[in-house]
Enzyme design. Structure first.
Site, PDB file in Angstrom:
ATOM      1  N   HIS A 292      -9.412   2.249  -2.400  1.00  0.00           N
ATOM      2  CA  HIS A 292      -8.050   1.841  -2.066  1.00  0.00           C
ATOM      3  C   HIS A 292      -7.433   0.943  -3.151  1.00  0.00           C
ATOM      4  O   HIS A 292      -7.177  -0.235  -2.917  1.00  0.00           O
ATOM      5  CB  HIS A 292      -8.045   1.123  -0.710  1.00  0.00           C
ATOM      6  CG  HIS A 292      -6.693   0.744  -0.210  1.00  0.00           C
ATOM      7  ND1 HIS A 292      -5.546   1.457  -0.522  1.00  0.00           N
ATOM      8  CD2 HIS A 292      -6.293  -0.286   0.589  1.00  0.00           C
ATOM      9  CE1 HIS A 292      -4.518   0.884   0.069  1.00  0.00           C
ATOM     10  NE2 HIS A 292      -4.927  -0.177   0.737  1.00  0.00           N
TER      11      HIS A 292
ATOM     12  N   CYS B 154       0.812  -1.221   0.000  1.00  0.00           N
ATOM     13  CA  CYS B 154       0.000   0.000   0.000  1.00  0.00           C
ATOM     14  C   CYS B 154       0.844   1.269   0.000  1.00  0.00           C
ATOM     15  O   CYS B 154       0.338   2.348  -0.301  1.00  0.00           O
ATOM     16  CB  CYS B 154      -0.940   0.010   1.200  1.00  0.00           C
ATOM     17  SG  CYS B 154      -1.939  -1.480   1.372  1.00  0.00           S
TER      18      CYS B 154
ATOM     19  N   CYS C 165     -14.479  -1.646   6.377  1.00  0.00           N
ATOM     20  CA  CYS C 165     -13.374  -2.133   5.549  1.00  0.00           C
ATOM     21  C   CYS C 165     -13.289  -1.329   4.255  1.00  0.00           C
ATOM     22  O   CYS C 165     -14.312  -0.999   3.647  1.00  0.00           O
ATOM     23  CB  CYS C 165     -13.590  -3.605   5.187  1.00  0.00           C
ATOM     24  SG  CYS C 165     -14.022  -4.667   6.588  1.00  0.00           S
ATOM     25  N   SER C 166     -12.078  -1.028   3.816  1.00  0.00           N
ATOM     26  CA  SER C 166     -11.914  -0.345   2.532  1.00  0.00           C
ATOM     27  C   SER C 166     -12.221  -1.312   1.396  1.00  0.00           C
ATOM     28  O   SER C 166     -12.016  -2.519   1.504  1.00  0.00           O
ATOM     29  CB  SER C 166     -10.487   0.205   2.405  1.00  0.00           C
ATOM     30  OG  SER C 166      -9.533  -0.828   2.536  1.00  0.00           O
TER      31      SER C 166
ATOM     32  N   ILE D 210     -12.250  -3.041  -2.593  1.00  0.00           N
ATOM     33  CA  ILE D 210     -11.375  -3.357  -3.721  1.00  0.00           C
ATOM     34  C   ILE D 210     -11.642  -2.303  -4.793  1.00  0.00           C
ATOM     35  O   ILE D 210     -12.801  -2.035  -5.141  1.00  0.00           O
ATOM     36  CB  ILE D 210     -11.663  -4.765  -4.261  1.00  0.00           C
ATOM     37  CG1 ILE D 210     -11.418  -5.804  -3.156  1.00  0.00           C
ATOM     38  CG2 ILE D 210     -10.811  -5.061  -5.484  1.00  0.00           C
ATOM     39  CD1 ILE D 210     -10.002  -5.872  -2.649  1.00  0.00           C
TER      40      ILE D 210
END
Length: 383
Positions: free
Chosen positions: A327, A83, A201-202, A204
């Site tokens: 993300h 990341c 949660c971020s 996909i």
């Protein structure tokens, strides 16, 4: 370390989201790069080097992008640090320009995840944590449980991170999600790893972001009189851990913050706006505490109280963050720097942090079993 001043002269992004299969990584990278070059008023012939951050892009993705935007034959380097890849590419550009090697370079962060990643992003199969099923969501769920037990934080306070960041993203045309969510929606979302649900949660994502990095001579060549300065770009990796330790110690964040503050010559309380790697709601809280911009054990309460919201004392993730902006892992670090550039130049529209002169971007990339993380970048921009 003594470097000449290094500036961000322009920024460009495409909207993050789930792009169709025919929209390739090369297409996205070229679009973001072209937008940044246009913003800075720089021609391809003036760009001296290209630095590209990506994770799943395959061999020489940067060269494939460069060939599309007129940079074939120029020095191109590719950077994978999970990341932190986009911010690591920026760091290499910052060093090269600051050392006097170049005057004008281009940094691109890019990722096409939706046709490469199914389900959650996982550690390397050879990693011990991955082999026993201890994936990223599980680790952050453990962090949340421990934080609640240690500091008396509530599930609602942790969920407030998602509510805040989705509210911010409404004013961000590049965000994957551009509508608010309620506390009830976050708490009632499908469970992923208790106590965290889907909206903790971020997502996909696919996307790309780019910045033009310039020396003072480069700014003069472009006719730009002033531009935000890259005051620091720190990179640290995880240290080997012995014993059980404290899952929320965040020593890696403390070290990354301390290095950036040292290089930039600023203190934690001088930061006006933060772009934080909120891959999960709890991650924003504990990493802000690790950086020293929030007191340890107080982050959840302060989030609920509006301290980190637009209009609060320290706005965090005015872009919407990873939770709402999206993300695409290789693009995230570059996107954070784009946001800081827009904030410090007064171009952030409805998400503008008034009077911001110093911004910090934090990215944490990956995990390695037995350490407190893989890589962390901290970037400080000042006016």
């Amino acid at each position: 370390m003594i470097l000449d001043p290094v500036h961000v002269a322009g920024a460009g992004m495409i909207r993050f989201g789930k792009h169709p299969a025919e929209t390739t990584l090369e297409t996205m990278g070229a679009q973001a790069a072209t937008a940044a070059m246009r913003d800075a008023g720089v021609r391809a012939a003036d760009v001296e080097a290209l630095y590209v951050g990506h994770v799943f892009g395959g061999p020489v993705a940067g060269q494939r992008i460069g060939a599309r935007i007129g940079l074939a034959g120029k020095p191109v380097s590719n950077h994978e640090n999970y990341c932190s890849s986009g911010a690591t590419a920026l760091r290499e550009a910052w060093i090269a320009v600051g050392a006097g090697l170049y005057d004008l370079v281009l940094v691109v962060g890019v990722e096409k995840m939706t046709d490469r990643v199914k389900g959650g992003v996982q550690p390397d199969p050879n990693d011990l944590d991955a082999s026993i099923g201890f994936l990223f969501a599980a680790g952050h769920a453990l962090s949340a449980r421990r934080y609640m037990a240690d500091y008396g934080a509530t599930r609602e306070q942790i969920a407030a991170v998602a509510v805040k960041n989705h509210a911010h993203s409404v004013a961000n045309p590049y965000a994957q999600y551009q509508k608010p969510v309620s506390l009830g929606e976050v708490l009632g979302a499908r469970p992923i790893a208790e106590p965290l649900g889907l909206l903790d949660c971020s997502p996909i994502s696919d996307g790309a972001a780019a910045v033009v990095v310039a020396s003072r001579a480069g700014l003069r060549r472009l006719g730009i009189r002033s531009a935000p300065r890259v005051a620091a770009c720190a990179l640290v990796s995880g240290t080997v851990q012995a014993g059980l330790g404290d899952v929320n110690e965040e020593d890696i964040s403390r070290r990354a913050g301390a290095e950036a503050y040292r290089i930039a010559g600023v203190a934690a309380d001088e930061i006006d706006v933060v772009e934080m790697h909120d891959c999960f709601t709890i991650a924003e809280i504990v990493r802000l505490e690790g950086l020293g911009v929030l007191p340890r054990g107080e982050g959840a309460r302060l989030t609920e109280a509006g301290y980190t919201s637009l209009g609060g004392a320290l706005p965090v993730n005015p872009s919407g963050g990873l939770l709402s902006r999206g993300h695409p892992v290789g693009a995230t670090g570059a996107a954070q720097v784009c946001e800081l550039f827009w904030q410090l130049t007064g171009r952030a529209g409805g998400r503008q942090v008034e009077g911001a002169t110093t911004g910090l971007a934090y990215c944490k990339g990956g995990s390695v079993s037995g350490t407190d993380g893989a890589s962390v970048t901290t970037v400080i921009l000042t006016t």
